[in-house]
Motif scaffolding. Structure first.
Motif, PDB file in Angstrom:
ATOM      1  N   TYR A 173      14.919-121.627 -61.205  1.00  0.00           N
ATOM      2  CA  TYR A 173      14.954-121.105 -59.920  1.00  0.00           C
ATOM      3  C   TYR A 173      14.374-119.907 -59.884  1.00  0.00           C
ATOM      4  CZ  TYR A 173      17.101-119.670 -55.326  1.00  0.00           C
ATOM      5  OH  TYR A 173      17.321-119.385 -54.033  1.00  0.00           O
ATOM      6  N   ASN A 175      14.174-117.262 -58.232  1.00  0.00           N
ATOM      7  CA  ASN A 175      14.874-116.058 -57.401  1.00  0.00           C
ATOM      8  C   ASN A 175      15.586-115.287 -58.448  1.00  0.00           C
ATOM      9  OD1 ASN A 175      15.730-114.748 -55.240  1.00  0.00           O
ATOM     10  ND2 ASN A 175      17.267-116.094 -54.752  1.00  0.00           N
ATOM     11  N   MET A 197       8.402-117.981 -53.324  1.00  0.00           N
ATOM     12  CA  MET A 197       9.095-118.980 -52.489  1.00  0.00           C
ATOM     13  C   MET A 197       8.463-119.330 -51.150  1.00  0.00           C
ATOM     14  SD  MET A 197      13.227-118.641 -53.542  1.00  0.00           S
ATOM     15  CE  MET A 197      13.554-117.166 -53.120  1.00  0.00           C
ATOM     16  N   ARG A 207      13.813-124.333 -53.903  1.00  0.00           N
ATOM     17  CA  ARG A 207      15.420-124.306 -53.947  1.00  0.00           C
ATOM     18  C   ARG A 207      15.438-125.620 -54.639  1.00  0.00           C
ATOM     19  NH1 ARG A 207      14.345-121.261 -49.941  1.00  0.00           N
ATOM     20  NH2 ARG A 207      15.392-119.134 -49.806  1.00  0.00           N
ATOM     21  N   LEU A 210      18.431-125.953 -57.226  1.00  0.00           N
ATOM     22  CA  LEU A 210      19.870-126.067 -56.925  1.00  0.00           C
ATOM     23  C   LEU A 210      20.281-127.241 -56.382  1.00  0.00           C
ATOM     24  CD1 LEU A 210      18.529-123.196 -56.638  1.00  0.00           C
ATOM     25  CD2 LEU A 210      20.405-122.752 -55.029  1.00  0.00           C
TER      26      LEU A 210
END
Length: 336
Positions: A173, A175, A197, A207, A210
């Motif tokens: 991910y 982030n 993103m 995402r 997740l």
């Protein structure tokens, strides 16, 4: 191997066509069809090989996570540099390992005889037989699978697995997080994350990592387990093992922050190359600053297709000719 495979055809030259942007090579087919926005040149292949080594450190050199003892057929989705597929083939010489990717990456002259690298777009329905594989491996596919494709992608994996077979997924991910909370939204590393993103949407779902656990359950997998691991961007941890991973990851992060950004930031966010490189340079400094304790979350998920023998891989019954072939008449491309 599989010279007589009726489901494959020779590689079309279209897959080899390159476009150059910011002195990096990109596959024309991939970028024009919004499939993949990262480079495919020698520098990126070298980075992918290095990153495979980072994953090996994280996973203690374990390539197969589920309890499967004697796999007969394994599929690697998005094989990239081919390192994972070749190492699995070497560890399991009786197992047929097939790798699928959108780009015909150059391979070493000598590869294990039980590896078969093929080309196909994983955003389209799978052409493999139902109930065919003991394990399907999918790693770093969030940048390649279309946002609206994920559920069908997992349904495809579920279909081509034998009863009792396993799906193994690994996604980063992108982030950036801070272990001590010092990294704010105003820092360049977080700006890079938001920009990345934004730049791959709506084509991709940044995402997706997740959501893997819920998606796998919805697709019909059982015994689904998902774990979030910390991938340090530099050596800041007081834990010796994690610190070693972070130190080893520094060169990968140095290159990753640029390679993932140069095309989508320019073409989808209209950023100049100067602005991109300035942001990348600032993000690198923060990633490598131990005071921020920066990391990327890594999601590792496994799930089993119901049915079959609980011995995982020892049953040969799924190799019978009774398995049903998917209706898509499209054929994969293969080397040779």
């Amino acid at each position: 191997m599989n010279e007589g495979d009726s489901q494959t055809v020779p590689v079309d030259n279209t897959y080899h066509e390159i476009v150059v942007h910011a002195n990096r090579d990109f596959q024309r087919y991939a970028v024009e069809n919004s499939i993949y926005f990262a480079p495919v040149d020698d520098d990126e292949i070298d980075r992918l090989q290095y990153m495979h080594g980072i994953f090996n450190m994280m996973f203690d050199n374990k390539l197969l996570f589920p309890p499967i003892s004697r796999p007969r057929r394994i599929l690697d989705c998005g094989y990239g540099c081919g390192s994972w597929a070749m190492e699995v083939a070497e560890q399991h010489p009786e197992c047929e390992v097939i790798g699928i990717d959108i780009y015909p990456y150059p391979m070493p002259e000598v590869i294990p005889p039980n590896v078969d690298f093929q080309l196909d777009d994983l955003n389209r329905p799978s052409t493999f037989d139902s109930n065919y594989f003991d394990l399907v491996h999918s790693r770093m596919m969030a940048g390649g699978i279309h946002a609206n494709r994920w559920m069908n992608y997992l349904h495809d994996i579920h279909r081509i697995l034998r009863p009792g077979g396993w799906c193994q997924m690994v996604e980063i991910y992108f982030n950036a997080q801070s272990d001590n909370g010092t990294l704010t939204d105003n820092h360049a590393l977080r700006v890079w994350s938001r920009s990345y993103m934004q730049s791959i949407q709506p084509a991709k779902d940044p995402r997706a990592p997740l959501r893997l656990q819920n998606w796998m359950t919805q697709a019909g997998f059982v015994e689904v387990e998902c774990q979030m691991l910390t991938l340090p961007l530099s050596g800041w941890s007081t834990d010796a093992r994690e610190n070693a991973i972070g130190e080893a990851n520094r060169p990968n992060v140095q290159r990753l922050l640029s390679s993932l950004a140069v095309y989508p930031f320019a073409h989808h966010l209209d950023m100049s190359n100067t602005d991109i490189q300035l942001l990348v340079a600032q993000a690198r400094n923060e990633a490598h600053n131990p005071a921020f304790k920066a990391y990327f979350p890594v999601y590792v998920c496994v799930g089993r297709k119901p049915g079959g023998s609980r011995s995982h891989g020892e049953s040969r019954s799924h190799h019978s000719s009774k398995s049903t072939r998917h209706g898509d008449s499209r054929k994969r491309a293969r080397y040779g």
